[in-house]
Design an enzyme around this catalytic site. Structure first.
Site, PDB file in Angstrom:
ATOM      1  CB  SER A  86     -11.510 -10.513  -3.477  1.00 12.37           C
ATOM      2  OG  SER A  86     -11.345 -10.509  -2.052  1.00 12.37           O
TER       3      SER A  86
ATOM      4  CE1 TYR B 244      -3.820  -2.013   0.568  1.00 10.67           C
ATOM      5  CE2 TYR B 244      -2.345  -3.115   1.865  1.00 10.67           C
ATOM      6  CZ  TYR B 244      -3.380  -4.000   1.050  1.00 10.67           C
ATOM      7  OH  TYR B 244      -4.094  -4.408   0.881  1.00 10.67           O
TER       8      TYR B 244
ATOM      9  N   PRO C 188     -11.103  -0.414  -3.285  1.00  8.03           N
ATOM     10  CG  PRO C 188     -10.670  -1.989  -2.051  1.00  8.03           C
ATOM     11  CD  PRO C 188     -10.605  -1.025  -1.583  1.00  8.03           C
TER      12      PRO C 188
ATOM     13  CG  HIS D 134      -7.529  -2.051   0.426  1.00  6.23           C
ATOM     14  ND1 HIS D 134      -7.455  -3.102   1.821  1.00  6.23           N
ATOM     15  CD2 HIS D 134      -7.774  -2.481  -1.185  1.00  6.23           C
ATOM     16  CE1 HIS D 134      -7.840  -4.029   1.240  1.00  6.23           C
ATOM     17  NE2 HIS D 134      -8.531  -4.486  -0.231  1.00  6.23           N
TER      18      HIS D 134
HETATM   19  N1  COA Z   1     -20.255 -29.360   1.394  1.00  7.78           N
HETATM   20  C1  COA Z   1     -21.044 -28.651   1.124  1.00  7.78           C
HETATM   21  N2  COA Z   1     -21.107 -27.273   2.108  1.00  7.78           N
HETATM   22  C2  COA Z   1     -19.352 -26.514   1.774  1.00  7.78           C
HETATM   23  C3  COA Z   1     -18.874 -27.134   1.450  1.00  7.78           C
HETATM   24  C4  COA Z   1     -18.514 -28.318   0.983  1.00  7.78           C
HETATM   25  N3  COA Z   1     -17.841 -29.638   0.761  1.00  7.78           N
HETATM   26  N4  COA Z   1     -17.897 -26.593   1.514  1.00  7.78           N
HETATM   27  C5  COA Z   1     -18.228 -25.137   2.049  1.00  7.78           C
HETATM   28  N5  COA Z   1     -19.490 -25.125   2.528  1.00  7.78           N
HETATM   29  C6  COA Z   1     -20.203 -24.282   2.612  1.00  7.78           C
HETATM   30  C7  COA Z   1     -19.325 -23.685   4.816  1.00  7.78           C
HETATM   31  O1  COA Z   1     -19.482 -24.554   5.364  1.00  7.78           O
HETATM   32  C8  COA Z   1     -19.733 -22.150   4.632  1.00  7.78           C
HETATM   33  O2  COA Z   1     -21.313 -21.924   4.840  1.00  7.78           O
HETATM   34  P1  COA Z   1     -22.567 -20.886   5.348  1.00  7.78           P
HETATM   35  O3  COA Z   1     -22.789 -20.865   4.237  1.00  7.78           O
HETATM   36  O4  COA Z   1     -23.248 -21.663   6.211  1.00  7.78           O
HETATM   37  O5  COA Z   1     -21.198 -19.941   6.025  1.00  7.78           O
HETATM   38  C9  COA Z   1     -19.780 -21.933   3.322  1.00  7.78           C
HETATM   39  O6  COA Z   1     -20.521 -22.902   2.246  1.00  7.78           O
HETATM   40  C10 COA Z   1     -19.115 -21.140   2.021  1.00  7.78           C
HETATM   41  O7  COA Z   1     -17.687 -21.582   2.656  1.00  7.78           O
HETATM   42  P2  COA Z   1     -16.558 -21.455   1.273  1.00  7.78           P
HETATM   43  O8  COA Z   1     -17.443 -21.050   0.049  1.00  7.78           O
HETATM   44  O9  COA Z   1     -15.453 -22.679   1.493  1.00  7.78           O
HETATM   45  O10 COA Z   1     -16.335 -20.516   1.709  1.00  7.78           O
HETATM   46  P3  COA Z   1     -15.532 -19.463   2.425  1.00  7.78           P
HETATM   47  O11 COA Z   1     -16.667 -18.921   3.319  1.00  7.78           O
HETATM   48  O12 COA Z   1     -14.609 -21.004   3.633  1.00  7.78           O
HETATM   49  O13 COA Z   1     -14.871 -18.840   2.234  1.00  7.78           O
HETATM   50  C11 COA Z   1     -12.181 -17.980   1.856  1.00  7.78           C
HETATM   51  C12 COA Z   1     -13.016 -18.769   1.938  1.00  7.78           C
HETATM   52  C13 COA Z   1     -11.117 -17.807   0.954  1.00  7.78           C
HETATM   53  C14 COA Z   1     -13.147 -16.917   0.727  1.00  7.78           C
HETATM   54  C15 COA Z   1     -12.200 -17.048   2.986  1.00  7.78           C
HETATM   55  O14 COA Z   1     -11.632 -18.353   3.672  1.00  7.78           O
HETATM   56  C16 COA Z   1     -11.410 -15.747   3.100  1.00  7.78           C
HETATM   57  O15 COA Z   1      -9.739 -15.904   3.396  1.00  7.78           O
HETATM   58  N6  COA Z   1     -12.252 -14.516   3.414  1.00  7.78           N
HETATM   59  C17 COA Z   1     -11.456 -13.646   3.218  1.00  7.78           C
HETATM   60  C18 COA Z   1     -11.459 -12.775   1.588  1.00  7.78           C
HETATM   61  C19 COA Z   1     -10.905 -11.665   2.264  1.00  7.78           C
HETATM   62  O16 COA Z   1      -9.879 -11.187   2.915  1.00  7.78           O
HETATM   63  N7  COA Z   1     -11.107 -10.513   1.434  1.00  7.78           N
HETATM   64  C20 COA Z   1     -10.771  -9.715   1.753  1.00  7.78           C
HETATM   65  C21 COA Z   1     -10.171  -8.816  -0.225  1.00  7.78           C
HETATM   66  S1  COA Z   1     -10.465  -7.452  -0.172  1.00  7.78           S
END
Ligand code: COA
Length: 631
Positions: free
Chosen positions: A559, A112, A125, A348
Site C-alpha cells: 500500500s 474486518y 496498521p 482498521h
Molecule cells: N509523469 C510525471 N508525473 C506523474 C506521472 C507521469 N507519467 N504519473 C503520475 N505522476 C505524478 C502525479 O501527478 C502525482 O503528482 P504529485 O506528487 O504532485 O501529486 C505523483 O506523480 C504521484 O502519482 P502516482 O505515483 O501515479 O500515484 P497516485 O498519487 O495516483 O496514487 C494510488 C496511486 C493507487 C496510491 C492512489 O490512487 C490510491 O488509490 N491511494 C489510496 C491507497 C490507500 O487507500 N491506501 C491505504 C490502505 S490502508
C-alpha cells in the site's frame, strides 16, 4: 529525515498554529457534510464479462497453464447467457440500487469484523513518526499535551463540518471516514465483532483516555463551556495522571484486546459481567482517542530507530514492555514514549490509512507551530482512574493473552528503510508514475528473491464514490512478469529492458485508473460470491477453484500511504509466507516498511527491504544508461 529529525520542543502553552495542513475554520457549516456526500456518485457494478476477461488476464502470470485452462472453462460456464453469473450480477445490480454503496457494509463485515485473527499485526496498521528530542517524562507529557490539542483542533473541523474536501485525479472524495475515527471503538464478539461510534450520540464524548503503566484514566479535554483545554491545562492534567500511576506492577488489562477475536470475545463477556469493569471499558470505548504514555525502550541507533519504532507501534514490544499499555480495539491510539519514540496505531475497521495520516499531518504541524500564550489557570478536577476488578478467570485470560502476544512479537520480522537515493522526483523526471515505478521495483525485488511472480495486492481508493473504501490493484501483470524476467537476463539489450519497463509501468497505471473508477475485479468477484451466499444458492465453481484461492494468496500485500510528515506506515503480512509493504514516497526519498514472519523460512524482511533498494537503484541506472534518442 525519518529517525534523525529532531524536533524543537517549546514550553507548554496555548498553541497558535500558523501553517497547518488543513486550515481550521471556526464557523459551523451545518449540513455541508451530507450535501457533499449526496453529491458523490454511487459505486458502479462492473460489467460481468469485463470482470471475467480481466480475471483470466490477472491469473496468467501467477497460475500454471494447466490450472488456467481448467479455470477458463469454469469462467466460460459462469458467464454464459442465462447462467449463474448473470443471475448473481442482476442480484448485485439490485443491491446497488437499494443501498448507498453495494459493497461497503459487506466489505466491513468480511474484511474486518468477521476476521478472527488478532487485530495486532494481522490488521491494525502502525505509523512511525520521526524521533522526538526528549528523554524524560516532562518532554513526553509536553509533547502529548500538544498532540492532544492538535487532534482537538482537527476535531473542530469535523464537528463544524468544515473539513476541506479532498481530491484524487481531479475528482472529489468521500469524506465519511473522517467522521468514523474519533470516539469510536471495535467491540469484540465470540464470532463477529461490531464497531461503535459514539461521536453521533446526543451528548458526544468530551474525554480522552490516557494509559500509563497499564493504568487507564479518563481525561476530560473540554471546559464546561465547551472550549477545549489549552496545552498548559492538558499538561497539568497529564502530570496528575502520571503521578497517580507510578506503580509498575499492575495487571496489563489492555493486553486482552490483543488476543484472537473469538477468545477476546469470550473474555470480554466475562470481563464486563462486573459493573465496575463494564463502566471502565465503556469509558475507554467512548473516549475520543487513547493516548499511550509508554515506558522507555532500549535506545536504538539512528539506523535501527525506524525499525524498532515500527514494532513498538505495531505491538508494543511484548507483555514485559508496552503491549499492555494499549486498548487495541480503540480506533485511534497515539503512542508517546518517555524516550521520544512516537507514532500511532489504528484499528482498521472504520478507515483506511490516508485519512488517518491526513489527521496526523495536521497534528504534527500543530505541535511544531506553537507559541507560548500563558493564561490564568482555573483548577481542574483530578482525572478519574478507571478501576478493574480482576477475578481469577480474568487473570487467566490476561495470562493467555500475554503468552499469545509474546509469540506474535517473536514471530514478527520487520524492517523499515529510508531510501535516500531518490524519491518521487526521479520517476516524474522520466514521465513515469512514481507509484507504478515503486510497484515494479517490488515485483523485481520479489522475483529476484523468490524466482517467481506472486499474487500482489495494492490498495486502490474507491473514495470517489459515496462510502467508498478500497479495491485491489493487481500489480503482477503479464507485462510486469516480462519485465522482471528480462531485467537480469544477459541476453537482453538495455533498450529492450527499458521498453518492457515502460510497458509494465503503463499497464500498472492503467490498472490503477480502472480500479479507482470502480472497475477492478476483486471486489466485484467478492460481491458475486456473497450474493450467491445471500441467495442461499450453491457456491459457483469458480469460487471453489484452486486458482481463485491462489489468486487471493497475496505474498505481497502493499500500500502507498503518502504523507506530508516524514513518517511511514507499517502492517503485517496477510499470508504466512508473505510480505507486508507500505511506502511513503516523499519528493527526494522514500520511506518504506517491510514485514514478514520469522516462522516462515522462505521470507526475510531485511533481505526484501534490501532487494527493493537494489531494484529501485538498478531501474534508475538502467533508465539513465539508455540514451533517450534510441527509445
Ligand atoms: N509523469 C510525471 N508525473 C506523474 C506521472 C507521469 N507519467 N504519473 C503520475 N505522476 C505524478 C502525479 O501527478 C502525482 O503528482 P504529485 O506528487 O504532485 O501529486 C505523483 O506523480 C504521484 O502519482 P502516482 O505515483 O501515479 O500515484 P497516485 O498519487 O495516483 O496514487 C494510488 C496511486 C493507487 C496510491 C492512489 O490512487 C490510491 O488509490 N491511494 C489510496 C491507497 C490507500 O487507500 N491506501 C491505504 C490502505 S490502508
Amino acid at each position: 529525515m525519518l529517525g534523525t529529525v529532531a524536533r524543537t520542543m517549546v514550553k507548554a502553552g496555548m498553541v497558535k498554529p500558523s501553517s497547518l495542513v488543513k486550515p481550521v475554520s471556526v464557523t459551523r457549516i451545518a449540513g455541508r457534510y451530507l450535501a457533499h456526500q449526496e453529491s458523490l456518485p454511487k459505486l458502479p457494478v462492473p460489467p460481468l464479462q469485463q470482470t471475467c476477461d480481466r480475471y483470466l488476464a490477472v491469473l496468467d502470470p501467477v497460475i500454471e497453464p494447466e490450472k488456467l485452462n481448467h479455470t477458463q472453462k469454469l469462467v466460460e460456464e459462469f458467464q454464459k447467457p442465462g447462467g449463474v453469473g448473470e443471475r448473481l450480477q442482476k442480484g448485485l445490480e439490485g443491491r446497488a440500487k437499494k443501498t448507498e454503496n453495494w459493497l461497503s457494509d459487506w466489505w466491513l463485515q468480511t474484511a474486518y469484523l468477521e476476521y478472527r485473527m488478532p487485530v495486532v499485526i494481522y490488521s491494525s496498521p502502525g505509523v512511525v513518526l520521526p524521533r522526538l528530542e526528549f528523554s524524560d517524562c516532562q518532554g513526553q507529557m509536553r509533547y502529548a499535551a500538544k498532540l492532544i490539542a492538535g487532534v482537538l483542533d482537527f476535531k473542530t473541523m469535523i464537528d463544524n463540518e468544515t473539513l476541506p474536501v479532498e481530491y484524487l485525479g481531479g475528482k472529489q472524495l468521500c469524506m465519511n471516514q473522517y467522521y468514523q475515527v474519533l470516539s469510536s471503538c471495535r467491540i469484540p464478539g465470540t464470532n463477529r465483532d461490531t464497531v461503535a461510534n459514539y461521536a453521533l450520540d446526543k451528548k458526544s464524548p468530551t474525554h480522552i483516555t490516557v494509559v500509563h503503566n497499564f493504568q487507564f484514566f479518563v481525561l476530560d479535554v473540554y471546559n464546561s463551556d465547551g472550549i477545549p483545554l489549552t496545552v498548559d491545562q492538558i499538561y497539568i492534567q497529564l502530570e496528575k495522571i502520571w503521578n497517580s500511576s507510578l506503580e509498575t506492577n499492575k495487571e496489563p488489562i489492555g493486553i486482552l484486546t490483543s488476543n484472537h477475536r473469538n477468545s477476546w470475545g469470550k473474555a470480554y463477556n466475562n470481563l464486563i459481567k462486573d459493573k465496575t469493569n463494564k463502566e471502565s471499558v465503556r469509558a475507554i470505548q467512548k473516549s475520543i482517542l487513547t493516548i499511550c504514555l509508554d515506558a522507555p525502550m532500549p535506545r536504538a541507533s539512528d539506523n535501527m530507530y525506524p525499525t524498532r519504532a515500527a514494532v513498538q507501534m505495531l505491538h508494543g514490544g511484548g507483555s514485559r514492555l508496552n503491549s499492555g499499555n494499549r486498548w487495541f480495539d480503540k480506533t485511534l491510539q497515539f503512542i508517546i514514549g518517555e524516550d521520544g519514540m512516537c507514532g500511532m496505531i489504528y484499528e482498521h475497521a472504520p478507515a483506511e490509512g490516508p485519512p488517518i495520516v491526513a489527521l496526523l499531518d495536521h497534528v504534527v504541524e500543530y505541535t511544531k507551530n506553537s507559541e507560548m500564550v500563558r493564561i490564568p489557570m482555573v483548577p481542574l478536577p483530578v482525572p478519574q482512574k478507571l478501576c478493574f476488578n480482576i477475578t481469577p478467570e480474568i487473570k487467566n485470560d490476561i495470562e493467555e493473552a500475554k503468552q499469545n502476544m509474546n509469540i506474535m512479537v517473536h514471530d514478527l520480522d520487520m524492517k523499515v528503510n529510508v531510501f535516500s537515493h531518490f524519491g518521487k522526483n526521479f520517476p516524474k523526471s522520466q514521465k513515469m508514475s512514481p507509484d507504478a515505478f515503486i510497484q515494479m521495483a517490488l515485483q523485481l525485488a520479489y522475483y529476484r528473491m523468490h524466482k517467481r511472480c506472486c499474487p500482489t495486492y495494492e490498495s486502490a481508493s474507491l473514495r470517489m464514490f459515496r462510502l467508498g473504501r478500497t479495491d485491489t490493484i493487481r500489480s503482477t501483470s503479464i507485462d510486469s512478469a516480462r519485465f522482471t524476467k528480462a531485467m537480469d537476463d544477459p541476453t537482453k539489450q538495455n533498450i529492450e529492458k527499458v521498453a518492457l519497463l515502460e510497458k509494465a509501468i503503463k499497464a500498472h497505471r492503467a490498472y490503477t485508473d480502472m480500479a479507482v473508477q470502480g472497475q477492478a475485479i476483486d471486489r466485484h468477484l467478492l460481491g458475486l460470491k456473497l450474493q450467491a451466499i445471500e441467495d442461499l444458492a450453491a457456491l459457483p465453481e469458480i469460487f471453489m477453484d484452486t486458482s481463485y484461492a491462489e489468486a487471493l494468496h497475496y505474498n505481497l500485500s502493499t500500500s502507498q500511504v503518502p504523507a506530508k510528515t516524514d513518517c511511514v506506515m507499517c502492517f503485517g503480512p496477510v499470508v504466512p509466507d508473505g510480505y507486508g509493504v507500505c511506502y511513503n514516497p516523499m519528493e527526494s526519498h522514500i520511506n518504506y516498511s517491510v514485514s514478514a514472519f520469522n516462522s516462515c523460512k522462505d521470507t526475510n524482511a531485511s533481505q526484501m527491504a534490501q532487494a527493493l533498494e537494489d531494484a529501485l537503484i538498478d531501474m534508475k541506472t538502467l533508465l539513465e544508461q539508455t540514451p533517450k534518442s534510441k527509445l
